[in-house]
Design a protein around this motif. Structure first.
Motif: not given
Lengths: 582, 633
Positions: A348-352
């Motif tokens: 993912p590009v942004l993770d959690n």
């Protein structure tokens, strides 16, 4: 594909039907002329009937004039239908593109979209015009002339039928083979041009390494290759001409020989023989034209496909059914946010991401390239949708808002920003169409743009060239900030928007924000540590994860990445330049 | 790129089409005169074969059909003989048609290849200035559009015009032989056609002009708005956009519709006037044949009517082809413009050689790479040769320079770099840093003053050798469509794989290269688009490293790379600089501080020089730049 395109020609159905009808009339009238001529010879000249010659002549002139009329009408309606199709396609594509989300825009490149809207549409409208007119005309000519020939003499006409079939098969074989060669040849040709392009833009490298002769040698080899593939492809195409001649000549000889026998045996009249020989040319020329049209139409198939892709693309984002129009305040909350640009990508590009920003806070965002700083802020005004988790603005999920309302209240200054051709005022009023000149000036003062605008001879009426090429990078960025301020947003996001502004002005802009719009939540992405260190809190992004979120002092004490960046910029690794000397 | 880019307005009128055409023909005939001669002869034969076939129709009717009418036992033997003759002529016509088409392929493709090779080869020798003053798009369009229209001119227009002219002449002669009055009638109708065409062409060209303008507006709008589409979204400007677009689009429809209507009517008009001509000839000819007037027989009339039909076509073809010749000549003008552009001048005679040091300290030339370089100076006066060690001693003596003579951008620049020193140029954008480095390798020649390299005026050094002695890493790296290996090897064409690996290691590029899908054999395309900016920079450093030049010119990358990659790049550059005279356009404090000499430039003048400590102590512009940086903190 045809269905998609067909929908846009509906408005011009009448014209689309009228065109082939008129073309058919033109052709039919034209093919009558040799038949009338035969009658002049056989019933007029041979029987000594002058009166008959005049009557037939008058009929022929009438036929020619009617044919002229039909031809012009065909041109008129053909033009209307095809240009109308072009117009509708452009309109439909442009309107659909306006609904695209960022993710849809990313999928097509800008240059790709421009080509589809310009060149491809032109190809299609020309192809459509040709289909309506020429592609009707040629088969119609063949059919009419063939019918006339059969009417005169079925025996002799069957020679044409055989010739048409044989020639048709031969031409299609040649074309199919040649197309394959040409595809290959054009590929090579593109490669050659690309390498020239590369050479031109890298000419300094070529010269610095004294590689002129090396490049020449490479080019000569490539150009020899092009020569080889093209001569091979063209050698096939030129078979068309002798083949055509052979067929025409054979027909003429056969008709002459058999015709002579039939005339002598009174099975045929002289004039009819002459008419037959005229039809011979008509039929075979039309076949030739038909084969050319076939090639051109098959070339436009690629364009049609590209256009349909744009038309059939559906926006990835949709307004909710019962949207909220008012954003309560400038607070922002990310809850377990995970985001990918493409559903298929694994990492993912942004993770959690979890974070919460209070209304009115100033937040700095820092991190290396590819650490997803821009992706993070793009979710706030719902330029993309999250995969998991939720982003809330003013206490509500962004997906509950009317998109236009949300974007008018969350103002983003994009990293890759654009000014449009028009006056400075025109550009500023993108932010607020009803803004007074006074308001525009106020916004420019805040963005430190007023100072340089005043130095322009035309001030706020100064014309901005397309893409803002007549102002410097720093000036452009300040105008873009002013434009965003005019929205009077609840949240203002600056995505690396002062990179070309010198440090002093940069600081001045930030000071103005602090004093003039304290209630607005401000998010500032920057490469320079000096641009963010006076923010209330700073987000440190690393590889799609939230690495730290704290004040400058705390981060300096506890965050390794932040400390690293800070030290490299202030103690020996930073920029020496003043940036864009503004 | 500095330099004016001319606006791309409508095509300029060609100044001297006749002269251009002659030059083009000379270019083609120089190599292919024999082929061209054969082509003309073959076209002639194939046209004649066609004409004799049509003429045969006359004797077919008059000599072989009408006399046999009503005979008891018609004798077809003479007809068979006559037709065999015609068939043989036809066969010859087909053969020559095939021959000239085939030969034309070689002539047109060969000439185009020749043209391309000459263009490219000439372009390689042009000075950098040429590329500054001509946009890359314009140069590219010479290779693509202009060469392409030229190919069409050679392969289609020229043979077709020759064909049409021969056809018109031979058909005209045949018509006169058959019937003078009908020929005059035909000519009158041709005149009518030409008048009508001219009248309608005026109409349609007016609308076409309007269409071009409207199309330009629509395309311009599309381009601008789609380029800013993300901004449009952010500012929710979509509705306004659609409204504006529809206005332009509707306007385009109006003009396009009219333009195409008139243009589309030209065909039917031509064809039907042609038909009228045919009808009139048939009527009048019929009456003439009936009265036996002017010796017009039925067979002659039949032949004539055939000719009448085939007379119209070549005439309208010639006018069409003339149009495309004019277009092609406009392209030719640009092609020859490039070929006529002046090449880089090089009067240098001092060359760069490998050398070995003799016991007495003198140098002698060596064939192998020794790591020791020398300037071989053959004195022009007496032919004596001396060798001077390449050390990297560079002196600017009162140098003035401007990209255009009227606008001097460097004023009285004095500069000295002693061997092994690191010289840093600092100053704001446009101060002239890059310009100075462009002068050392003679991308541009100076207006006034002298530049000496190891005591030799650089004008005396052969350009190729001068540039061999200088390694350059430019800020915007350019990579070529080739493997990583080949890209690095560009610095030294005969480098072994091991040398490439070594250079990559030195530049800190080895690690990331090995992580690429095919390692060193990964093909880069589109200027290394599949690599990050930092990685491209590393490859450019490796490329310079493998060339192993005594002097380096570096243009440091600006802030577009992130801090960590930047450090790796920096480290690679530092290793490369070790032990070489280096000119660096510095953006980073660390580079500047470690330099032996810092040159501060402002508006084309050297305003301060010295090392870091000296300049800080001087409290001048450098001090201001250096401390101003952190003043904000």
């Amino acid at each position: 594909m045809l269905k998609t395109l067909g929908a846009h020609v509906k408005e011009y159905t009448a014209a689309s039907i009228a065109t082939p009808i008129f073309m058919l009339m033109e052709v039919a009238l034209e093919t009558i002329i040799p038949l009338l001529m035969a009658s002049i010879i056989d019933d007029g000249v041979n029987k000594g009937d002058t009166h008959h010659i005049f009557i037939m002549g008058a009929w022929m002139i009438l036929a020619a004039l009617l044919s002229l009329f039909s031809g012009c009408m065909g041109a008129k309606f053909g033009s209307k239908a095809s240009m109308g199709l072009g117009k509708n396609l452009r309109k439909a594509m442009f309107e659909n593109i306006q609904t695209y989300a960022f993710s849809n825009i990313d999928k097509f490149s800008t240059a790709g979209l421009v080509t589809r809207l310009t060149t491809d549409v032109t190809n299609i409208q020309n192809a459509y015009q040709m289909i309506l007119r020429m592609a009707m005309r040629a088969p119609a000519t063949i059919l009419c002339a063939m019918a006339m020939s059969f009417f005169i003499s079925p025996t002799l006409a069957s020679i044409y039928l055989a010739a048409v079939i044989l020639l048709g098969i031969a031409l299609s074989i040649i074309i199919r083979k040649a197309m394959k060669y040409f595809d290959h040849a054009f590929e090579k040709y593109d490669e050659l041009n690309e390498s020239v392009q590369e050479n031109v833009s890298a000419i300094r490298v070529v010269k610095a390494y004294v590689r002129e002769d090396y490049e020449k040698k490479r080019f000569t080899t490539a150009s020899q290759n092009i020569y080889n593939v093209f001569t091979k492809a063209e050698s096939l195409v030129i078979l068309n001409n002798p083949l055509m001649m052979f067929t025409v000549y054979s027909c003429i000889l056969l008709i002459s020989w058999l015709g002579a026998h039939m005339v002598v045996n009174s099975a045929l009249e002289t004039g009819d023989l002459m008419a037959l020989l005229t039809y011979c040319m008509n039929i075979l020329m039309s076949l030739m034209i038909l084969s050319m049209i076939f090639v051109m139409i098959s070339l436009s198939v690629a364009s049609a496909r590209r256009i349909c892709e744009v038309l059939n693309e559906e926006s990835d984002l949709h307004n909710p059914s019962d949207p909220v129009y008012e954003v309560a305040d400038g607070s922002i909350e990310f809850k377990n946010v995970t985001f990918r640009y493409s559903k298929s990508s694994e990492t993912p590009v942004l993770d959690n991401i979890n974070l919460s920003i209070k209304s009115g806070e100033t937040i700095g965002i820092i991190g290396g390239t590819g650490s997803s700083k821009s992706s993070l802020v793009n979710l706030i005004s719902r330029l993309y949708d999250v995969d998991e988790g939720s982003v809330s603005v003013g206490g509500r999920d962004v997906r509950d808002y009317d998109m236009d309302s949300l974007r008018n209240q969350v103002s983003v200054v994009l990293q890759q920003n654009t000014l449009f051709s028009g006056s400075i005022l025109d550009n500023l009023r993108w932010g607020d169409p009803n803004a007074t000149e006074e308001e525009c000036k106020k916004a420019c003062e805040l963005a430190c743009a007023d100072e340089f605008i005043q130095t322009f001879p035309d001030g706020y009426e100064t014309h901005i060239e397309q893409g803002g090429t007549n102002v410097s990078g720093g000036q452009k960025q300040r105008l873009c900030i002013a434009r965003a301020l005019l929205k009077k947003p609840k949240i203002l996001i600056l995505d690396d928007s002062t990179s070309a502004v010198d440090t002093a002005t940069d600081a001045k802009i930030r000071k103005a924000f602090r004093e003039a719009i304290p209630g607005t939540t401000k998010l500032i992405i920057a490469q320079r540590i000096s641009s963010v260190q006076d923010a209330d809190r700073i987000i440190v992004m690393d590889d799609g994860k939230l690495n730290g979120f704290d004040t400058h002092e705390n981060l300096l004490a506890n965050n390794e990445i932040y400390r690293d960046v800070y030290e490299s910029q202030t103690q020996g690794g930073g920029d020496f330049d003043e940036g864009g000397a503004a | 790129m500095p330099g004016p880019h001319g606006p791309r307005g409508p095509k300029p009128k060609i100044k001297n089409p006749g002269k251009l055409f002659t030059r083009l023909m000379r270019f083609i005939l120089r190599k292919y005169w024999l082929q061209c001669l054969i082509v003309v002869i073959c076209i002639f034969i194939s046209v004649l074969a066609n004409v004799q076939g049509t003429l045969f129709m006359q004797s077919l009717i008059d000599d072989y059909i009408l006399p046999l009418l009503g005979t008891e036992k018609p004798d077809f033997l003479p007809l068979l003989h006559a037709m065999t003759r015609v068939a043989i002529f036809y066969a010859i016509g087909i053969a020559s048609s095939f021959a000239y088409n085939k030969i034309m392929i070689y002539v047109s493709q060969g000439s185009i290849r020749q043209m391309r090779d000459e263009l490219f080869s000439h372009m390689q020798d042009l000075p950098i200035r040429y590329f500054d003053t001509h946009s890359h798009g314009d140069i590219m369009s010479i290779y693509t559009n202009d060469v392409d229209t030229l190919r069409q001119l050679i392969s289609q227009s020229l043979p077709q015009i020759i064909n049409s002219v021969i056809t018109v002449v031979s058909v005209f002669i045949s018509m006169i032989i058959l019937s003078v009055p009908l020929t005059i009638l035909t000519l009158v109708m041709i005149g009518v056609t030409l008048l009508a065409t001219k009248y309608f062409a005026g109409f349609s060209s007016r609308y076409f002009l309007a269409q071009q303008q409207d199309l330009g507006k629509v395309n311009g709008f599309i381009e601008e708005m789609l380029n800013g589409q993300k901004v449009v979204k952010v500012f929710t400007h979509e509705k306004q956009n659609i409204e504006d677009f529809n206005k332009l689009n509707d306007q385009l429809f109006e003009s396009a519709y009219n333009a195409n209507f008139y243009a589309g009517s030209m065909g039917p008009i031509n064809a039907q006037i042609g038909n009228l001509s045919y009808v009139l000839c048939a009527m009048i000819g019929g009456i003439m044949a009936l009265g036996g007037f002017a010796g017009l027989t039925l067979g002659k009339l039949a032949s004539f009517l055939s000719f009448n039909k085939s007379f119209n076509m070549p005439i309208s073809q010639v006018s069409q082809q003339l149009n495309s010749i004019i277009m092609a000549l406009a392209g030719c003008e640009r092609i020859f413009g490039l070929l006529d552009a002046e090449v880089e001048e090089d009067n240098g005679y001092v060359t760069l050689v490998n050398a070995t040091e003799n016991a007495d300290g003198s140098l002698s030339e060596s064939d192998s790479r020794t790591g020791l370089w020398a300037w071989k100076h053959v004195h022009q006066a007496d032919g004596s040769v001396d060798y001077k060690r390449v050390t990297g001693d560079v002196v600017f003596d009162d140098v003035d320079f401007g990209y255009v003579p009227e606008k001097i951008v460097l004023h009285n620049v004095d500069l000295y770099a002693t061997p092994g020193q690191k010289i840093a140029f600092v100053g704001s954008t446009g101060a002239g840093k890059t310009t100075i480095t462009n002068l050392i390798n003679r991308f541009y020649d100076i207006q006034d003053g002298k530049i000496r390299y190891d005591g030799i005026n650089i004008n005396k050094i052969k350009k190729a050798d001068l540039r061999h002695s200088l390694g350059i890493v430019l800020q915007d790296t350019h990579l070529f469509t080739a493997t990583v290996m080949e890209n690095i090897r560009y610095g030294k064409l005969d480098a072994t794989d091991e040398e490439v690996y070594a250079a990559a290691k030195l530049a800190n590029a080895d690690t990331f290269i090995r992580q690429l899908p095919d390692g060193y054999n990964t093909v880069l395309s589109g200027d290394g688009a599949n690599l990050s900016q930092g990685q491209r920079q590393l490859l450019a450093i490796a490329r310079a490293a493998i060339a192993d030049p005594p002097v380096l010119i570096l243009d440091e990358a600006t802030s577009s790379i992130d801090t960590r990659t930047e450090r790796i790049v920096q480290d690679g550059m530092d290793k490369l600089m070790a032990g070489r005279t280096t000119f660096v356009i510095a953006h980073r404090l660390s580079t500047v501080r470690n330099s032996d000499c810092i040159i501060v430039l402002e508006q084309g003048r050297v305003i301060e020089r010295g090392n870091h400590d000296q300049l800080i102590a001087a409290r001048g512009k450098y001090y201001q730049l250096y401390t101003g940086k952190t003043a904000e903190a």
